[in-house]
Design a protein around this motif. Structure first.
Motif, PDB file in Angstrom:
ATOM      1  N   ASN A 166     -23.961  -9.410-102.688  1.00  0.00           N
ATOM      2  CA  ASN A 166     -23.269 -10.576-103.276  1.00  0.00           C
ATOM      3  C   ASN A 166     -22.715 -11.536-102.232  1.00  0.00           C
ATOM      4  O   ASN A 166     -21.624 -12.078-102.393  1.00  0.00           O
ATOM      5  CB  ASN A 166     -22.111 -10.131-104.185  1.00  0.00           C
ATOM      6  N   SER A 167     -23.487 -11.731-101.152  1.00  0.00           N
ATOM      7  CA  SER A 167     -22.960 -12.621-100.100  1.00  0.00           C
ATOM      8  C   SER A 167     -23.664 -13.967-100.106  1.00  0.00           C
ATOM      9  O   SER A 167     -23.577 -14.718 -99.153  1.00  0.00           O
ATOM     10  CB  SER A 167     -23.160 -11.978 -98.740  1.00  0.00           C
ATOM     11  N   PHE A 168     -24.411 -14.257-101.195  1.00  0.00           N
ATOM     12  CA  PHE A 168     -25.244 -15.464-101.209  1.00  0.00           C
ATOM     13  C   PHE A 168     -24.427 -16.720-100.941  1.00  0.00           C
ATOM     14  O   PHE A 168     -24.745 -17.514-100.061  1.00  0.00           O
ATOM     15  CB  PHE A 168     -25.950 -15.574-102.567  1.00  0.00           C
ATOM     16  N   TRP A 169     -23.315 -16.866-101.693  1.00  0.00           N
ATOM     17  CA  TRP A 169     -22.531 -18.087-101.524  1.00  0.00           C
ATOM     18  C   TRP A 169     -21.649 -18.023-100.282  1.00  0.00           C
ATOM     19  O   TRP A 169     -21.250 -19.052 -99.751  1.00  0.00           O
ATOM     20  CB  TRP A 169     -21.677 -18.362-102.765  1.00  0.00           C
ATOM     21  N   MET A 170     -21.375 -16.806 -99.821  1.00  0.00           N
ATOM     22  CA  MET A 170     -20.559 -16.687 -98.605  1.00  0.00           C
ATOM     23  C   MET A 170     -21.306 -17.244 -97.400  1.00  0.00           C
ATOM     24  O   MET A 170     -20.735 -17.979 -96.583  1.00  0.00           O
ATOM     25  CB  MET A 170     -20.195 -15.226 -98.372  1.00  0.00           C
ATOM     26  N   VAL A 171     -22.585 -16.903 -97.318  1.00  0.00           N
ATOM     27  CA  VAL A 171     -23.401 -17.420 -96.211  1.00  0.00           C
ATOM     28  C   VAL A 171     -23.419 -18.943 -96.261  1.00  0.00           C
ATOM     29  O   VAL A 171     -23.269 -19.624 -95.241  1.00  0.00           O
ATOM     30  CB  VAL A 171     -24.843 -16.872 -96.293  1.00  0.00           C
ATOM     31  N   GLN A 172     -23.553 -19.469 -97.483  1.00  0.00           N
ATOM     32  CA  GLN A 172     -23.593 -20.921 -97.624  1.00  0.00           C
ATOM     33  C   GLN A 172     -22.278 -21.550 -97.174  1.00  0.00           C
ATOM     34  O   GLN A 172     -22.273 -22.568 -96.473  1.00  0.00           O
ATOM     35  CB  GLN A 172     -23.884 -21.267 -99.081  1.00  0.00           C
ATOM     36  N   ASN A 173     -21.159 -20.917 -97.529  1.00  0.00           N
ATOM     37  CA  ASN A 173     -19.858 -21.456 -97.121  1.00  0.00           C
ATOM     38  C   ASN A 173     -19.665 -21.385 -95.615  1.00  0.00           C
ATOM     39  O   ASN A 173     -19.091 -22.288 -95.009  1.00  0.00           O
ATOM     40  CB  ASN A 173     -18.722 -20.716 -97.834  1.00  0.00           C
ATOM     41  N   MET A 174     -20.167 -20.306 -95.007  1.00  0.00           N
ATOM     42  CA  MET A 174     -20.059 -20.186 -93.549  1.00  0.00           C
ATOM     43  C   MET A 174     -20.865 -21.278 -92.863  1.00  0.00           C
ATOM     44  O   MET A 174     -20.436 -21.860 -91.858  1.00  0.00           O
ATOM     45  CB  MET A 174     -20.514 -18.793 -93.097  1.00  0.00           C
ATOM     46  N   LEU A 175     -22.037 -21.581 -93.445  1.00  0.00           N
ATOM     47  CA  LEU A 175     -22.858 -22.653 -92.868  1.00  0.00           C
ATOM     48  C   LEU A 175     -22.191 -24.014 -93.025  1.00  0.00           C
ATOM     49  O   LEU A 175     -22.259 -24.855 -92.132  1.00  0.00           O
ATOM     50  CB  LEU A 175     -24.241 -22.683 -93.530  1.00  0.00           C
ATOM     51  N   PHE A 176     -21.524 -24.212 -94.177  1.00  0.00           N
ATOM     52  CA  PHE A 176     -20.766 -25.453 -94.374  1.00  0.00           C
ATOM     53  C   PHE A 176     -19.706 -25.609 -93.297  1.00  0.00           C
ATOM     54  O   PHE A 176     -19.551 -26.675 -92.699  1.00  0.00           O
ATOM     55  CB  PHE A 176     -20.082 -25.445 -95.751  1.00  0.00           C
ATOM     56  N   LEU A 177     -18.986 -24.509 -93.053  1.00  0.00           N
ATOM     57  CA  LEU A 177     -17.924 -24.520 -92.044  1.00  0.00           C
ATOM     58  C   LEU A 177     -18.506 -24.887 -90.683  1.00  0.00           C
ATOM     59  O   LEU A 177     -17.969 -25.734 -89.956  1.00  0.00           O
ATOM     60  CB  LEU A 177     -17.263 -23.133 -91.998  1.00  0.00           C
ATOM     61  N   LEU A 178     -19.644 -24.275 -90.380  1.00  0.00           N
ATOM     62  CA  LEU A 178     -20.308 -24.505 -89.094  1.00  0.00           C
ATOM     63  C   LEU A 178     -20.755 -25.967 -88.971  1.00  0.00           C
ATOM     64  O   LEU A 178     -20.646 -26.583 -87.901  1.00  0.00           O
ATOM     65  CB  LEU A 178     -21.528 -23.582 -89.003  1.00  0.00           C
ATOM     66  N   THR A 179     -21.225 -26.524 -90.091  1.00  0.00           N
ATOM     67  CA  THR A 179     -21.645 -27.930 -90.093  1.00  0.00           C
ATOM     68  C   THR A 179     -20.482 -28.838 -89.744  1.00  0.00           C
ATOM     69  O   THR A 179     -20.613 -29.752 -88.930  1.00  0.00           O
ATOM     70  CB  THR A 179     -22.175 -28.322 -91.493  1.00  0.00           C
ATOM     71  N   PHE A 180     -19.322 -28.555 -90.348  1.00  0.00           N
ATOM     72  CA  PHE A 180     -18.169 -29.418 -90.083  1.00  0.00           C
ATOM     73  C   PHE A 180     -17.660 -29.249 -88.658  1.00  0.00           C
ATOM     74  O   PHE A 180     -17.203 -30.208 -88.039  1.00  0.00           O
ATOM     75  CB  PHE A 180     -17.075 -29.184 -91.120  1.00  0.00           C
ATOM     76  N   ILE A 181     -17.759 -28.022 -88.135  1.00  0.00           N
ATOM     77  CA  ILE A 181     -17.393 -27.825 -86.721  1.00  0.00           C
ATOM     78  C   ILE A 181     -18.312 -28.669 -85.842  1.00  0.00           C
ATOM     79  O   ILE A 181     -17.884 -29.317 -84.887  1.00  0.00           O
ATOM     80  CB  ILE A 181     -17.505 -26.331 -86.327  1.00  0.00           C
ATOM     81  N   PHE A 182     -19.603 -28.686 -86.218  1.00  0.00           N
ATOM     82  CA  PHE A 182     -20.568 -29.452 -85.420  1.00  0.00           C
ATOM     83  C   PHE A 182     -20.302 -30.951 -85.507  1.00  0.00           C
ATOM     84  O   PHE A 182     -20.466 -31.680 -84.536  1.00  0.00           O
ATOM     85  CB  PHE A 182     -22.003 -29.132 -85.864  1.00  0.00           C
ATOM     86  N   ILE A 183     -19.875 -31.421 -86.692  1.00  0.00           N
ATOM     87  CA  ILE A 183     -19.545 -32.845 -86.834  1.00  0.00           C
ATOM     88  C   ILE A 183     -18.429 -33.220 -85.859  1.00  0.00           C
ATOM     89  O   ILE A 183     -18.442 -34.287 -85.246  1.00  0.00           O
ATOM     90  CB  ILE A 183     -19.127 -33.172 -88.284  1.00  0.00           C
TER      91      ILE A 183
END
Length: 446
Positions: A19-36
């Motif tokens: 059940n980590s499907f959306w967790m991975v997506q949220n982690m990637l979102f976080l990473l995207t904003f760090i990259f911004i």
């Protein structure tokens, strides 16, 4: 750059937690904003480590890769719902993202080549593993052989460069200007197939039609941009010979773009229509890039980013209709205005972006490309005017045919979109219209 890569590597084991499907997506979102937040608007290479670093071109494309990969996971809810090997799916997306980030941030030509080719493998797995038709095998073979056939000459060209220059660094190679025909052709061809240029574009509609929605999004959003990015990089040292031969590619692309637009007008498959329209758009990008003028290079980069968001959004829309109606045929996807009224707004917004209506980033890209191509030769006005006209024509055909008309009698339910889908489409459309505010990043990086 290394901190981003480590974060990606550390996210990979999370894919296997249940059940980590959306967790991975949220982690990637976080990473995207760090990259911004890592954005120091500069024309030089920043965050340099042993062979990684990024300048303005890489920055925009890495950010696009992150964004599209996050949205891919968001669009592939059916993989999660039907438990279609979702952990492997997530792992595949993570590997793909890792390879893409490495491709765009390599400062060495050989490393770029290595990751450029590696990104094929996860894409192939996406098409073969999660595609939904038996022809996907043929599509995979097309994808593999088209790309690999022209990649070997490129490898030989890279070794020739290293042998002569003793360096692979993009920054240092820019000091040399080569005037060697064979080198030019060997380095350019791989990127032309990846773009794809007309005449070597056949793998693209095949791959798009057979791929799942995530595969289509990554293909349209980022894979086509690898070719343009590679050309932007190698033209820094192929300028002299480019002046001699570039007219060939420009003429093929412009005539091809018009022919492909005519092909678009005859499509009955939603996905095939959007895929062919990508070929027409990338034809303009390629022509502008090949003029090697300031307007051309900046416009090509701008339109690549814009097309990545716009095309990906259209594929999401096609998939939303497919999930409701079980078909991608325009003969069945009719009268969607009655069936999903709120979705029609998104169809309209993304279609208008596809035909470069203001205030989208597509408009900025297309205007600068038209400027560069016409200033290169006024004869191109003929094909450019046809291209612009047909581009609007097939987009309107797609929009009007799918939204209006009598609803297909086999559709008995009424089902509007769900929140996830609206968010997904908003996240495609919003950056597309917001980036026009910060267009100096797109136009002043050179």
């Amino acid at each position: 750059m290394l901190k981003i890569l480590f974060a990606l590597l550390m996210t990979m084991p999370v894919c296997f937690i249940s059940n980590s499907f959306w967790m991975v997506q949220n982690m990637l979102f976080l990473l995207t904003f760090i990259f911004i937040l890592m954005n120091n608007v500069s024309n030089y290479f920043l965050s340099i480590s042993y062979f990684l670093g990024f300048d303005m071109i890489s920055y925009g494309l890495i950010l696009l890769s992150f964004w599209i990969c996050v949205l891919m996971i968001m669009a592939s809810e059916s993989v999660n719902k039907y438990n279609n090997y979702k952990n492997l799916f997530l792992l595949n997306v993570m590997f793909l993202l890792l390879f893409l980030v490495l491709t765009f941030s390599s400062m060495s030509l050989f490393m770029f080549y290595l990751f450029f080719e590696s990104s094929l493998i996860p894409t192939l797995f996406l098409i073969l593993g999660w595609g939904y038709q038996p022809e996907r095998l043929q599509a995979g073979v097309y994808l593999l052989f088209y790309t690999l056939l022209v990649s070997l000459p490129m490898l030989v060209g890279i070794f020739y460069l290293f042998n002569n220059m003793s360096t692979m660094n993009f920054y240092l190679l820019g000091n040399f200007l080569f005037n060697y025909e064979l080198l030019y052709f060997s380095l350019i061809l791989a990127f032309l197939v990846k773009m794809p240029m007309f005449l070597v574009h056949l793998w693209l509609p095949k791959a798009h039609v057979e791929a799942p929605v995530s595969g289509s999004m990554i293909l349209a959003g980022i894979m086509l941009k690898l070719g343009g990015y590679g050309l932007l990089r190698v033209f820094s040292f192929l300028q002299l010979i480019g002046l001699k031969f570039n007219f060939i590619w420009i003429s093929i692309s412009l005539v091809g773009g018009v022919l492909i637009s005519l092909v678009c007008l005859r499509q009955t498959d939603l996905k095939a229509l959007i895929a062919y329209s990508s070929v027409a758009h990338m034809g303009i990008v390629l022509s502008g890039l090949m003029t090697m003028s300031y307007w051309g290079l900046c416009g090509a980069y701008t339109l690549m980013i814009a097309h990545g968001l716009c095309s990906s959004g259209l594929f999401c829309l096609a998939n939303i209709s497919y999930e409701r109606l079980g078909s991608r045929s325009l003969l069945i996807n009719k009268g969607l205005l009655n069936f999903m009224p709120s979705m029609t707004l998104w169809w309209f917004l993304l279609s208008s972006a596809n035909m470069a209506a203001p205030p989208t980033l597509n408009l900025l890209g297309e205007i600068s490309l038209l400027n560069s191509i016409v200033s290169w030769s006024w004869v191109t006005m003929i094909s450019l005017s046809l291209l612009s006209f047909f581009s609007a024509a097939y987009t309107l055909y797609l929009y009007a045919y799918s939204q209006h008309g009598r609803i297909f009698s086999g559709v008995y339910s009424c089902s509007n979109g769900c929140l996830r889908e609206y968010l997904l489409l908003f996240l495609h459309w919003f950056p597309l219209n917001l980036l026009i505010m910060k267009s100096d990043m797109c136009m002043l990086w050179l």
